[in-house]
Design a protein around this motif. Sequence first.
Motif, mmCIF file in Angstrom:
data_model
loop_
_atom_site.group_PDB
_atom_site.id
_atom_site.type_symbol
_atom_site.label_atom_id
_atom_site.label_comp_id
_atom_site.label_asym_id
_atom_site.label_seq_id
_atom_site.Cartn_x
_atom_site.Cartn_y
_atom_site.Cartn_z
ATOM 1 N N THR A 129 -37.792 -18.584 -2.806
ATOM 2 C CA THR A 129 -36.950 -18.095 -1.704
ATOM 3 C C THR A 129 -37.239 -16.627 -1.411
ATOM 4 O OG1 THR A 129 -35.234 -19.560 -2.516
ATOM 5 C CG2 THR A 129 -34.546 -17.968 -0.901
ATOM 6 N N MET A 130 -37.319 -15.849 -2.467
ATOM 7 C CA MET A 130 -37.537 -14.414 -2.265
ATOM 8 C C MET A 130 -38.966 -14.129 -1.800
ATOM 9 S SD MET A 130 -34.722 -12.966 -2.582
ATOM 10 C CE MET A 130 -33.487 -14.246 -2.398
ATOM 11 N N ALA A 131 -39.916 -14.948 -2.264
ATOM 12 C CA ALA A 131 -41.301 -14.756 -1.813
ATOM 13 C C ALA A 131 -41.374 -14.940 -0.295
ATOM 14 C CB ALA A 131 -42.226 -15.736 -2.525
ATOM 15 N N VAL A 132 -40.666 -15.948 0.206
ATOM 16 C CA VAL A 132 -40.705 -16.201 1.654
ATOM 17 C C VAL A 132 -39.941 -15.111 2.416
ATOM 18 C CG1 VAL A 132 -39.933 -17.794 3.468
ATOM 19 C CG2 VAL A 132 -41.184 -18.663 1.480
ATOM 20 N N ILE A 133 -38.799 -14.681 1.904
ATOM 21 C CA ILE A 133 -38.077 -13.586 2.588
ATOM 22 C C ILE A 133 -38.988 -12.346 2.657
ATOM 23 C CG2 ILE A 133 -36.153 -11.940 2.387
ATOM 24 C CD1 ILE A 133 -34.347 -14.175 1.466
ATOM 25 N N ALA A 134 -39.656 -12.030 1.534
ATOM 26 C CA ALA A 134 -40.515 -10.844 1.512
ATOM 27 C C ALA A 134 -41.688 -11.007 2.488
ATOM 28 C CB ALA A 134 -41.025 -10.600 0.102
ATOM 29 N N GLN A 135 -42.246 -12.227 2.530
ATOM 30 C CA GLN A 135 -43.385 -12.436 3.426
ATOM 31 C C GLN A 135 -42.965 -12.281 4.889
ATOM 32 O OE1 GLN A 135 -44.710 -16.434 4.166
ATOM 33 N NE2 GLN A 135 -46.868 -15.847 4.072
ATOM 34 N N LYS A 136 -41.801 -12.860 5.221
ATOM 35 C CA LYS A 136 -41.371 -12.866 6.624
ATOM 36 C C LYS A 136 -40.699 -11.557 7.045
ATOM 37 C CE LYS A 136 -42.493 -17.205 7.470
ATOM 38 N NZ LYS A 136 -43.571 -17.531 8.417
ATOM 39 N N CYS A 137 -40.299 -10.735 6.068
ATOM 40 C CA CYS A 137 -39.587 -9.488 6.388
ATOM 41 C C CYS A 137 -40.271 -8.319 5.670
ATOM 42 C CB CYS A 137 -38.124 -9.559 5.940
ATOM 43 S SG CYS A 137 -37.249 -11.047 6.411
ATOM 44 N N PRO A 138 -41.427 -7.879 6.159
ATOM 45 C CA PRO A 138 -42.145 -6.810 5.447
ATOM 46 C C PRO A 138 -41.349 -5.501 5.382
ATOM 47 C CG PRO A 138 -43.443 -7.683 7.297
ATOM 48 C CD PRO A 138 -42.128 -8.381 7.335
ATOM 49 N N HIS A 139 -40.333 -5.354 6.246
ATOM 50 C CA HIS A 139 -39.525 -4.120 6.264
ATOM 51 C C HIS A 139 -38.431 -4.144 5.196
ATOM 52 C CE1 HIS A 139 -37.564 -7.172 8.707
ATOM 53 N NE2 HIS A 139 -36.412 -6.520 8.561
ATOM 54 N N ILE A 140 -38.284 -5.256 4.486
ATOM 55 C CA ILE A 140 -37.247 -5.348 3.441
ATOM 56 C C ILE A 140 -37.929 -5.322 2.074
ATOM 57 C CG2 ILE A 140 -35.417 -6.795 2.439
ATOM 58 C CD1 ILE A 140 -34.873 -7.918 5.203
ATOM 59 N N THR A 141 -37.399 -4.491 1.167
ATOM 60 C CA THR A 141 -37.901 -4.485 -0.209
ATOM 61 C C THR A 141 -37.148 -5.553 -0.995
ATOM 62 O OG1 THR A 141 -38.386 -2.147 -0.088
ATOM 63 C CG2 THR A 141 -38.155 -3.073 -2.296
ATOM 64 N N VAL A 142 -37.892 -6.408 -1.679
ATOM 65 C CA VAL A 142 -37.264 -7.502 -2.426
ATOM 66 C C VAL A 142 -37.620 -7.365 -3.909
ATOM 67 C CG1 VAL A 142 -37.072 -10.009 -2.673
ATOM 68 C CG2 VAL A 142 -37.451 -9.014 -0.396
ATOM 69 N N ASN A 143 -36.625 -7.166 -4.740
ATOM 70 C CA ASN A 143 -36.823 -7.093 -6.190
ATOM 71 C C ASN A 143 -36.256 -8.350 -6.835
ATOM 72 O OD1 ASN A 143 -37.946 -4.386 -6.665
ATOM 73 N ND2 ASN A 143 -36.037 -3.713 -5.690
ATOM 74 N N VAL A 144 -37.115 -9.103 -7.508
ATOM 75 C CA VAL A 144 -36.650 -10.307 -8.201
ATOM 76 C C VAL A 144 -36.587 -9.974 -9.688
ATOM 77 C CG1 VAL A 144 -37.043 -12.764 -8.575
ATOM 78 C CG2 VAL A 144 -37.864 -11.677 -6.475
ATOM 79 N N VAL A 145 -35.403 -10.141 -10.280
ATOM 80 C CA VAL A 145 -35.223 -9.729 -11.678
ATOM 81 C C VAL A 145 -34.748 -10.900 -12.529
ATOM 82 C CG1 VAL A 145 -34.785 -7.303 -11.157
ATOM 83 C CG2 VAL A 145 -32.867 -8.913 -11.182
ATOM 84 N N ASP A 146 -35.056 -10.821 -13.821
ATOM 85 C CA ASP A 146 -34.675 -11.914 -14.720
ATOM 86 C C ASP A 146 -34.591 -11.364 -16.140
ATOM 87 O OD1 ASP A 146 -35.159 -15.274 -14.164
ATOM 88 O OD2 ASP A 146 -34.851 -14.584 -16.227
#
Length: 476
Positions: A19-36
């Motif tokens: 989900t986050m990979a697609v959000i990041a791909q489609k929204c280059p202006h948004i920084t997406v940090n996936v944490v675990d």
Amino acid sequence: MKEIRNICCIGAGYVGGPTMAVIAQKCPHITVNVVDINAQRIADWNDTDLSKLPIFEPGLAEVVAEARNRNLFYSTDIEKSIQEADAIFISVNTPTKTYGVGKGMAADLKFVELCARQIARVAKEDKIVVEKSTLPVRTAQAIRTILDATGNGAQFQVLSNPEFLAEGTAIADLYAPDRVLIGGGEDAAGQEAIQALAAVYRNWVPKENIFTTRVWSSELSKLTANAFLAQRVSSINAISALCEKTGADVDEVAKAIGMDSRIGAKFLKSSVGFGGSCFQKDILNLVYLCRHFNLPEAADYWEQVVKMNDYQKHRFAKNIIDSLFNTVSGKKIAFLGWAFKKDTNDTRESAAIYVADELLQDRAEIHVYDPKVPAEKIYADLEYLQTQKTGCHPEGSEATRDLLNRVTVHQNPYDAMKDAHAIAILTEWDEFKTYDWQKVYEEMLKPAFVFDGRNIVDKAQLEALGFEVYNIGKGK
Ligand code: NAD
Ligand code: UDX
């Protein structure tokens, strides 16, 4: 509510990852940090060798390759990512409780609660908190109570934004979702938060496909959608049993009823039984909620969907034992497929685990081939089931060691099938259709049985080669 420019997603699993990979791909202006908290999982997401990503999902590696280290980052620094984020997605696992109140039925929300407490402790500025995990209706209230108890001045909006992707088609589902569902508060602040999140999706999802509701409807819609989908599979599987007794063909029946536009054609494929991390867990959760709100008739209705599924898995295993002259003791049974469906390496609740267990209890020798599932996962699945059944850790238990010793995992399907008494097809991987079945027949013991739990091989062609073929829902 300000525009979302920075997202933190807690949970880098089958939902958070794609989900986050697609959000990041489609929204280059948004920084997406996936944490675990799982450092190995994060290391795998960061691996330069894209074949080492922790999840196998068609198209995922390409999306990760494009966005990773541009505006998509994987890390274990949960606190820093929370602090920097405008919106925090909670995408952690919500398995069925295995202890205490609601054991075996209710969703275990301890991971979600831990996230809420961590956000409450760390966040110093206003945040949107998004429920991405599948949660029982009214969980947003509990999250809100924990967040509001911080008293550090930060304002929180809790939204429900359930995920409807299916594994194996996750990227296609995320690119073109039937709908994006966002539930939130009915006051002005709640509506603003909904619009801020909707603006993220509007980067690629048409606005007509973004449906906003009150938060409780959104939470309940997710459980309901999975219950309806699973109910269709159980319904057609119930009919498959009747087909086998009467000479009807379940695929023809499914096609005939699916042509009725009121019924529709999807999710009518009869099988050895549904698996996956969602259907059973979410229905049991729904059943638990119905009982909790004193609605026993509604609870019993939905519980039957799971019982029917258990019956289907058992029926398949029993048919193998019955057909092999009432015992599989010492007999080599080849398993084609271990994943719960094709195009995924996920095995959670896979029918293969339960069918294997039943045959192993009858002392079979099981030889497994799956194109994507590693051997250690297969052994772990069987060991975990023994823990569930016996209630104690099976390590060191002689019975479990004996059981696992009778399981061999192969890298080559022909090795798995050589000298076998029977082949059981548990997953509908496309490659199974392309095998040299003449060679397979020659190398097997006779009579050579095929039990096709997915109705994918050509029955007439295999019978012409000499096989004894059993399908799901095909009467003689
Ligand atoms: P998963 O087990 O693959 O991933 C969950 C991740 O969360 C794990 O990597 C785990 O280490 C991490 N985690 C748990 N607690 C944490 C914490 N406190 N801090 C940081 N990380 C933590 O689970 P999943 O399949 O991605 O499912 C997640 C949720 O999404 C579940 O509620 C599930 O029902 C729902 N869902 C799943 C699917 C699916 O196809 N798998 C589809 C729709 C919805
Ligand atoms: C499901 C829902 O489809 C998805 O919307 C939700 O977000 C998560 O749960 P998933 O479990 O990944 O997705 O796969 P799905 O395609 O729904 O299949 C679930 C199980 O049902 C699999 O074991 C599959 O083989 C089985 N199935 C599905 C059938 O046996 N027959 C069918 O017609 C469809």
